[in-house]
Design a protein around this motif. Structure first.
Motif, PDB file in Angstrom:
ATOM      1  N   GLY A 144     146.659  62.358  28.670  1.00 20.13           N
ATOM      2  CA  GLY A 144     147.824  62.841  29.398  1.00 20.13           C
ATOM      3  C   GLY A 144     149.006  61.949  29.086  1.00 20.13           C
ATOM      4  N   PRO A 145     150.217  62.326  29.523  1.00 12.97           N
ATOM      5  CA  PRO A 145     151.412  61.519  29.235  1.00 12.97           C
ATOM      6  C   PRO A 145     151.301  60.077  29.734  1.00 12.97           C
ATOM      7  N   GLU A 146     150.574  59.888  30.844  1.00 19.91           N
ATOM      8  CA  GLU A 146     150.448  58.537  31.394  1.00 19.91           C
ATOM      9  C   GLU A 146     149.559  57.636  30.538  1.00 19.91           C
TER      10      GLU A 146
ATOM     11  N   GLU B 127     150.969  55.013  26.385  1.00 20.19           N
ATOM     12  CA  GLU B 127     151.150  53.594  26.096  1.00 20.19           C
ATOM     13  C   GLU B 127     149.815  52.901  25.817  1.00 20.19           C
ATOM     14  N   MET B 128     148.805  53.209  26.633  1.00 16.69           N
ATOM     15  CA  MET B 128     147.486  52.608  26.420  1.00 16.69           C
ATOM     16  C   MET B 128     146.881  53.067  25.098  1.00 16.69           C
TER      17      MET B 128
ATOM     18  N   CYS C 170     145.695  50.637  22.051  1.00 14.07           N
ATOM     19  CA  CYS C 170     144.326  50.685  21.506  1.00 14.07           C
ATOM     20  C   CYS C 170     144.352  50.949  20.008  1.00 14.07           C
ATOM     21  N   THR C 171     145.219  51.846  19.575  1.00 12.51           N
ATOM     22  CA  THR C 171     145.338  52.156  18.147  1.00 12.51           C
ATOM     23  C   THR C 171     145.739  50.915  17.356  1.00 12.51           C
ATOM     24  N   ASP C 172     146.774  50.218  17.831  1.00 11.21           N
ATOM     25  CA  ASP C 172     147.229  49.010  17.129  1.00 11.21           C
ATOM     26  C   ASP C 172     146.153  47.930  17.126  1.00 11.21           C
TER      27      ASP C 172
END
Length: 352
Positions: A87-89, A92-93, A97-99
């Motif tokens: 979801g939009p919230e 950021e997380m 996690c990707t980085d």
């Protein structure tokens, strides 16, 4: 509550190990050795004097032609993996996690070479294996300081990670009168942790005969040869490690020997170091579902055996099996698939 005795545990694991695929080598190991010989273009042993003895290298050409395309899929872009937000919230997380995961795999670990080795193992030797785990390393660093004030010296004493090796107190004359300074030599100990991703040679892995994948295997094991210093660095008790018998009667199995013959004439000679810390010992890490606590419900445990599988170095309950596996041609209901080399070897033999 009664638990399984060490003697019972060793007997059970020994039985599982002896009945596993790969422990006594067999068809899989023989086919992998043959594939490696074909890849190197070695003679077949049936050459006839006076006739052509040219050996084509079709296996090598096919494997090396496929490998760049596989690597390009995973390494051509900036991200080897991407987390999608639910979801939009979560955006950021997901980005963090990707980085983080991309940094851990490609920067903190040699991600490109891990993928290269895993894919090449799979294309040539049926299955490619990777091990991933969290490792804590205790690092020691020695430092020397001169002319420390009382306050600076006391701050060193208050640090639990610092051990004073040498200390000399000197008296000096300053503007305020007589002062005391300190020359010290310290040892600073720091515990560092990191995620490790490592390739595993196919001949090191064993699995139960009814296994269809890594995650439904009743028994998995990895057998490795390491120096005593390396084993102690893994966190095992030094006294137990020192009691392990040296492993010098031919370091590896036939499959490993075949690969080592590429770079040395005598890879399997007996070896015993005069420095005990560099002596070789054998470890077997076992991952198995057993009813260790005798509750009637098996749980996944990691048990590390040393020596000739006669000493238990650790025994703990774990949540997951720390291995991943890939194969080019999966075989239904079987643990081991087929390699690309399996499809090409007969063509190379006919053309040679």
């Amino acid at each position: 509550m009664a638990k399984m005795r060490n003697s019972e545990l060793l007997a059970l694991l020994g039985q599982q190990l002896e009945n596993s695929i790969g422990f006594l080598e067999g068809n899989i190991a023989s086919e992998r050795r043959t594939a490696f010989k074909y890849y190197l273009g070695k003679p077949y042993g049936n050459e006839i004097e006076g006739r052509s003895q040219v050996v084509t290298q079709d296996v090598l050409e096919v494997v090396e032609n496929i490998l760049p395309s596989l690597l390009r899929i995973f390494t051509a872009g900036e991200q080897i993996v991407k987390f999608d937000p639910q979801g939009p919230e979560d955006q950021e997380m997901a980005d963090q996690c990707t980085d983080y995961v991309n940094y851990i795999f490609m920067k903190d670990n040699p991600g490109f070479m891990i993928l290269y080795t895993m894919f090449k193992d799979a294309l040539l030797q049926k299955n490619g294996f990777v091990k991933h785990y969290y490792k804590e390393i205790e690092k020691e660093k020695k430092e020397e300081y001169e002319n420390l004030t009382d306050m600076e010296y006391n701050s060193l004493l208050m640090d639990d990670n610092i051990e004073i090796l040498e200390h000399t107190e000197k008296e000096i004359q300053a503007e305020r009168g007589t002062e005391y300074v300190h020359d010290v030599k310290i040892k600073k100990t720091k515990l560092e942790g990191r995620v490790c991703v490592e390739n595993v040679a196919p001949e090191e892995m064993f699995c139960s005969k009814n296994a269809k994948s890594l995650h439904d295997a009743q028994f998995l094991a990895q057998r490795v040869i390491k120096t005593r210093a390396e084993v102690i660095e893994m966190g095992f008790d030094k006294k137990l490690v020192d009691d392990l018998p040296s492993y010098s009667d031919g370091l590896y199995n036939q499959e490993h020997t075949e690969r080592e013959m590429y770079q040395t004439e005598s890879p399997d000679t007996e070896y015993q170091s005069i420095d005990k810390s560099t002596d070789y010992v054998r470890l077997v890490e076992c991952y198995t579902y057993i009813d260790y606590e005798k509750t009637g419900k098996p749980t996944l445990r990691k048990v590390t055996m040393g020596g000739n599988e006669s000493i238990i170095l650790d025994n703990e309950e774990i949540d997951y099996i720390p291995f991943s596996m890939v194969t080019p041609i999966p075989m239904p209901h079987l643990f081991y698939g087929m390699s690309v080399a399996d499809l090409v070897m007969d063509l190379q033999l006919m053309k040679s």
